[in-house]
Write a protein that holds these residues in place. Structure first.
Motif, mmCIF file in Angstrom:
data_model
loop_
_atom_site.group_PDB
_atom_site.id
_atom_site.type_symbol
_atom_site.label_atom_id
_atom_site.label_comp_id
_atom_site.label_asym_id
_atom_site.label_seq_id
_atom_site.Cartn_x
_atom_site.Cartn_y
_atom_site.Cartn_z
ATOM 1 N N ARG A 26 27.014 -93.241 6.873
ATOM 2 C CA ARG A 26 26.965 -94.595 7.418
ATOM 3 C C ARG A 26 27.364 -95.605 6.351
ATOM 4 O O ARG A 26 27.006 -95.462 5.180
ATOM 5 C CB ARG A 26 25.551 -94.918 7.932
ATOM 6 N N THR A 294 20.061 -84.607 12.735
ATOM 7 C CA THR A 294 18.810 -85.370 12.789
ATOM 8 C C THR A 294 19.027 -86.877 12.889
ATOM 9 O O THR A 294 18.064 -87.626 13.004
ATOM 10 C CB THR A 294 17.953 -85.092 11.540
ATOM 11 N N LEU A 295 20.285 -87.333 12.821
ATOM 12 C CA LEU A 295 20.541 -88.766 12.912
ATOM 13 C C LEU A 295 20.100 -89.304 14.270
ATOM 14 O O LEU A 295 20.301 -88.667 15.301
ATOM 15 C CB LEU A 295 22.027 -89.052 12.702
ATOM 16 N N THR A 296 19.493 -90.477 14.261
ATOM 17 C CA THR A 296 19.127 -91.120 15.514
ATOM 18 C C THR A 296 20.380 -91.585 16.246
ATOM 19 O O THR A 296 21.476 -91.608 15.669
ATOM 20 C CB THR A 296 18.212 -92.324 15.261
ATOM 21 N N GLU A 297 20.232 -91.974 17.494
ATOM 22 C CA GLU A 297 21.391 -92.437 18.262
ATOM 23 C C GLU A 297 22.033 -93.650 17.602
ATOM 24 O O GLU A 297 23.263 -93.756 17.546
ATOM 25 C CB GLU A 297 20.967 -92.765 19.696
ATOM 26 N N GLU A 298 21.210 -94.566 17.090
ATOM 27 C CA GLU A 298 21.751 -95.758 16.455
ATOM 28 C C GLU A 298 22.463 -95.399 15.150
ATOM 29 O O GLU A 298 23.535 -95.931 14.837
ATOM 30 C CB GLU A 298 20.630 -96.762 16.182
ATOM 31 N N GLU A 299 21.878 -94.472 14.369
ATOM 32 C CA GLU A 299 22.512 -94.046 13.124
ATOM 33 C C GLU A 299 23.830 -93.332 13.400
ATOM 34 O O GLU A 299 24.822 -93.544 12.697
ATOM 35 C CB GLU A 299 21.566 -93.136 12.346
ATOM 36 N N ARG A 301 25.737 -93.753 15.965
ATOM 37 C CA ARG A 301 26.693 -94.756 16.450
ATOM 38 C C ARG A 301 27.333 -95.482 15.269
ATOM 39 O O ARG A 301 28.545 -95.715 15.241
ATOM 40 C CB ARG A 301 25.969 -95.734 17.362
#
Length: 446
Positions: A26, A294-299, A301
């Motif tokens: 990111r 393991t990344l969240t949806e926001e991460e 994105r």
């Protein structure tokens, strides 16, 4: 491209993109704000960071007669990628723009560059060869359209021009073996008149991850890491500045060399189990793949908006079949003796001035040595996020070690770790500086 260079390209590509973008992939991640660490050749007038503007590669050839060379200079050309929002007074730069269900981020990317030279060895003996390299600048625009079809902004991508000079020469060494010393110097010749500019601006006129691929026909390179005895003296005379030449390709062949900004061994290779590039070829694919999952949806994105290559990593991790992921868990390359070594890896007899079993250090006015109990407080110098799980844990000191810089370290095992006995038998410890531990009383509970 010759077969030798084609076989070496995968390793060369790993060098080219080493550290290009690191987990968590990111733009906002701290580690991705300080980029382009390997093989950076800055403009010669830029001196703020002390990074070099040139490299020198010298290697040995067994070439009793004439030979044909294939020399390729490869590097990344930083792309200044800027997002601009449209307004009544034109376009205004922004860090982030949401439109049409997509996220657009201002974040530099890079374009591969490769320049090829094909000199004859005989020509290099006579006068050498100097090649001026010019990579022209350019500017492109990509419109940003919202869900209703309106143009709400644009992405501006800019390449600044880069100039370089490559000087290739050869010198036949005296003796009966037909040895030739090949010399390739690469200089960034780009102009620069902003001494106080940030490094990220200078990088746009730099050769990033610069390296050389060299191949030869009717001759053979000589390893500089493990030269034959008759070539050892000549190998020691070779001068390499900011680069590290090693043999590449199929082990045993000597028709290709990779001159790398990263220290490698002869015949480096990418693990055959690796399903794709993670921009960290020295890391563990299984670990990085599992972390990507393991990344969240926001991460995720944000990662996808950061760079198309990051989106490819996330797609590959999500679609990886279980049998491929299982292969990443480990591989047996060969069989040998098992069990603890008969002689410890560290031999106390090698240096009588140090003894990990009996040496001690003072911590908060108290002597800490093997057998002492301490509480762990990982310091600010550490960069591994896993260290947070060790904070406040109690541990047993297994030895006091001295490194090559004269700095002492405490080797410890966790008191509540059921595998401590096995780690102790194998000499696998956690290491802490004296100011990262707190002595505790023998009678206190873990």
């Amino acid at each position: 491209m010759t077969a030798a260079l084609e076989a070496a390209r995968r390793v060369a590509d790993a060098v080219l993109y080493e550290g290009y973008l690191l987990y968590p992939y990111r733009a906002s991640a701290a580690k991705n704000r300080v980029r382009w660490q390997f093989g950076v050749l800055v403009p010669p007038a830029y001196s703020s960071t002390g990074e070099p503007s040139a490299t020198l590669t010298e290697c040995l050839l067994e070439a009793p007669g004439d030979a044909a060379l294939d020399v390729r200079l490869r590097f990344l050309h930083v792309t200044c990628r800027r997002v601009e929002r449209a307004g009544s007074r034109g376009h205004r730069p922004v860090l982030r723009l949401e439109a049409g269900g997509r996220t657009y981020l201002t974040y530099d990317q890079a374009t591969e560059r490769e320049i090829r030279f094909a000199p004859r060895l005989a020509e290099l003996h006579e006068a050498g060869q100097t090649v001026e390299v010019h990579v022209a600048g350019d500017r492109t625009y990509e419109p940003i359209i919202d869900g209703g079809g309106a143009r709400v902004g644009r992405v501006v991508s800019v390449h600044e021009p880069i100039d370089a000079v490559v000087r290739i020469g050869a010198e036949r060494l005296p003796g009966p073996y037909g040895l030739v010393r090949l010399r390739v110097a690469v200089d960034n010749a780009s102009s620069w008149d902003r001494p106080d500019a940030p490094r990220e601006h200078a990088l746009r006129r730099s050769l990033v991850a610069a390296h050389l691929l060299l191949a030869v026909t009717h001759a053979a390179f000589v390893s500089l890491l493990d030269p034959p005895e008759w070539a050892a003296a000549a190998a020691r005379l070779c001068r390499n500045e900011h680069t590290w030449p090693v043999l590449v390709g199929e082990p045993g062949r000597r028709d290709a060399v990779l001159s790398s900004p990263i220290i490698l061994y002869d015949y480096p290779s990418i693990a055959p189990e690796s399903p794709g590039d993670l921009f960290d070829a020295t890391e563990i694919d299984e670990l990085l793949t599992l972390r990507a999952l393991t990344l969240t949806e926001e991460e995720a994105r944000e990662a996808r908006a950061t760079d198309p290559r990051a989106a490819e990593i996330l797609d590959r991790a999500a679609e990886l079949p279980p049998e491929v992921l299982e292969r990443l868990h480990g591989a047996i390359r060969g069989l040998g003796d098992v069990g603890p070594p008969s002689v410890p890896w560290w031999d106390p007899g090698a240096d009588g001035t140090v003894s990990p079993d009996t040496d001690s250090v003072l911590v908060a006015g108290r002597k800490v040595a093997r057998g002492s109990r301490v509480r762990l407080h990982p310091g600010h110098r550490r960069a591994d996020a896993h260290d947070m799980f060790l904070a406040g844990r109690t541990a047993l000191v297994e030895g006091v070690f001295l490194d090559v810089d004269g700095v002492r370290h405490l080797a410890v095992t966790l008191e509540d770790d059921e595998g401590a006995d096995l780690q102790r038998a194998q000499g696998r410890f956690l290491y802490f500086a004296p100011d990262e531990v707190e002595p505790i009383d023998e009678g206190s509970r873990p």
